[in-house]
Design an enzyme around this catalytic site. Structure first.
Site, PDB file in Angstrom:
ATOM      1  N   SER A  82       0.856  -1.193   0.000  1.00 12.58           N
ATOM      2  CA  SER A  82       0.000   0.000   0.000  1.00 12.58           C
ATOM      3  C   SER A  82       0.889   1.240   0.000  1.00 12.58           C
ATOM      4  O   SER A  82       2.089   1.150   0.256  1.00 12.58           O
ATOM      5  CB  SER A  82      -0.870   0.006   1.250  1.00 12.58           C
ATOM      6  OG  SER A  82      -0.034   0.132   2.386  1.00 12.58           O
ATOM      7  N   LYS A  83       0.278   2.384  -0.262  1.00 11.81           N
ATOM      8  CA  LYS A  83       1.037   3.647  -0.276  1.00 11.81           C
ATOM      9  C   LYS A  83       1.793   3.830   1.027  1.00 11.81           C
ATOM     10  O   LYS A  83       2.961   4.190   1.048  1.00 11.81           O
ATOM     11  CB  LYS A  83       0.077   4.819  -0.483  1.00 11.81           C
ATOM     12  CG  LYS A  83      -0.248   5.024  -1.947  1.00 11.81           C
ATOM     13  CD  LYS A  83      -0.189   6.494  -2.316  1.00 11.81           C
ATOM     14  CE  LYS A  83      -0.052   6.615  -3.812  1.00 11.81           C
ATOM     15  NZ  LYS A  83      -1.197   7.077  -4.498  1.00 11.81           N
TER      16      LYS A  83
END
Ligand code: GLU
Length: 473
Positions: A242-243
């Protein structure tokens, strides 16, 4: 003699160069360099809605910054659409593809029926052997590839081993749309073939595509390149990256203050290994690189590890190189005060760097640590420095200020000796002298050695800063 190795990186320019893409580019690049081959770049810009000029530029910049220079001019996929169409027609002529006149409604019904029967929604091949003379009038057909009806397609992969796909699960894919534009699957195969690509290294999300692409290679009688499908990068928790866990563009890593050499080293280890080597130069990586070293298990992205690797490269770097990295980063992220300060004090920053290097894990931290050099008086101490600057501490500063004023020799050993004897006369430990001095000199509680700081900024400035934060003022 085996053919010269040609690898490629084939990003779609729909966003930045993300870290997973950078890693596959690194592997393709390292393998080409190792084998004395070439590393080519292909921009897969066929999705006209989502491909942007800015994204193309971001990919080129990201690769350059990472030091992954490609050979020759990049191939632009969209511009090659006529060639893709030509191959689709050649497949037709070879009896390996056919026109399909299904209407969108027919296809929708087909999907519905498959779903109702609990089968995967796939094209049923109804135009495969039908006479095109039966074509409904006014319908522009698509061209579909003939996937084999029976048997298996095996992807003999350098990472995944032999992966067998039953051909009954591969339907007759569209290769040319009714408007004459190629589909992605056709474009990739034609481009890889025409570019002479010998080894395809890419993410394992393309493994099923590989089987479909092999059908097209076989239809043309073209040799299938060797393949290595690398597991995707996962987050520290094992889930999709994920970011928050690092799924950022390469430029984000640059702006966070990572060095390209450190990122190359870290990314190399994320999915490839050579014994238990963790820290190695890019030259070593190239020397050691082999497709056998690619790992089958998914790698987990770990920011702490990346920071430690970066800290190592910061310690190993030449001050002159780090100075350039600091200056260009300060400018890039719009830190005007730091940019001006670094530029006006180049010699001092260079002299200070050996003191700063062991204390920083990123270039941003180096910039922060260097600020004491050009900070403007009177310095506003940060909260922890304010806590240090008690009335007693200010009195100590005042006392030592007097000692320093009379000091003939402005060197680290001289100041050090003076501080020790002053501490003794005051009945204080050296640290009780040093901490208030540091707070006064830098406005912080973390900095290089205080005596080094005094020498770096010079007598006059040091005395003035201590004076600002002493009870004498
Ligand atoms: N353009 C594809 C992507 O960005 C890669 C295609 C390939 O490597 O074959 O995922």
């Amino acid at each position: 003699m085996p053919a010269k190795v040609i690898t490629r990186f084939a990003p779609s320019p729909t966003g930045y160069l993300h870290i997973g893409g950078a890693r596959t580019a690194l592997f393709s690049w390292a393998f080409a360099r190792k084998m004395g081959g070439t590393f080519q770049l292909r921009i897969e810009d066929t999705d006209r809605e989502r491909s942007t000029e800015g994204a193309v530029q971001a990919i080129l910049d990201g690769l350059k910054w990472l030091g992954l220079e490609w050979d020759g001019e990049p191939t632009m996929q969209f511009a090659r659409a006529p060639r893709h169409a030509e191959v689709a027609h050649e497949l037709l002529a070879r009896g390996q593809a056919y026109y399909c006149y299904c209407s969108p409604e027919e296809l929708a019904t087909m999907r519905e029926e498959a779903r109702a029967a609990g089968k995967p929604p796939r094209y049923d091949g109804r135009w495969r052997d039908r006479d095109p003379a039966e074509a409904p009038p006014g319908v522009a057909p698509v061209i579909r590839i003939k996937a084999p009806l029976h048997g298996e397609i095996t992807v003999d992969d350098h990472v995944q081993g032999k992966v067998v796909f039953k051909t009954e699960n591969l339907d007759d894919l569209i290769i040319l749309r009714s408007d004459g534009t190629p589909t992605y699957m056709l474009a990739v195969v034609v481009d890889d073939h025409d570019m002479g690509v010998t080894h395809i290294i890419r993410g394992d999300d393309h493994l099923t595509n590989a089987a479909r692409q092999i059908v097209i290679y076989n239809g043309m009688g073209w040799a299938v390149p060797e393949m290595a499908h690398v597991p995707l990068i996962h987050g520290p928790d094992g889930a999709k990256l994920s970011k928050r866990h690092g799924a950022l563009g390469v430029e984000a890593y640059r702006q966070l203050g990572y060095l390209p050499a450190a990122l190359r080293n870290y990314l190399a280890r994320l999915g490839w290994s050579h014994g238990d080597a963790e820290l190695f130069s890019t030259e070593q990586m190239i020397e050691w690189f082999s497709l056998d070293g690619l790992n089958k298990g998914a790698a987990r992205f770990d920011f702490v590890k990346l920071e430690n690797v970066n800290g190592h490269y910061i310690r190993e770097s030449q001050p002159a190189d780090l100075y350039e990295a600091m200056r260009s980063l300060a400018r890039e992220v719009g830190r005007d005060f730091d940019t001006a300060g670094l530029e006006a004090n180049k010699a001092t920053v260079l002299a200070a760097l050996p003191e700063l290097q062991p204390r920083a894990k990123t270039v941003l931290e180096l910039i922060d640590l260097a600020q004491f050099i050009y900070v403007v008086r009177p310095i506003a101490p940060d909260n922890s420095a304010i806590a240090v600057l008690t009335p007693e501490a200010k009195a100590t500063n005042a006392g030592f200020h007097q000692v320093l004023t009379g000091l003939a020799d402005w060197t680290v050993p001289a100041i050090d000796a003076a501080a020790r004897s002053f501490a003794e006369t005051q009945g204080l430990k050296l640290g009780k002298i040093a901490q208030p001095l540091r707070a006064a000199l830098t406005g912080r509680t973390i900095s290089p050695g205080v005596f080094e700081v005094m020498v770096l900024i010079g007598r006059e400035e040091a005395l003035a800063r201590i004076g600002d934060q002493s009870s004498l003022t």
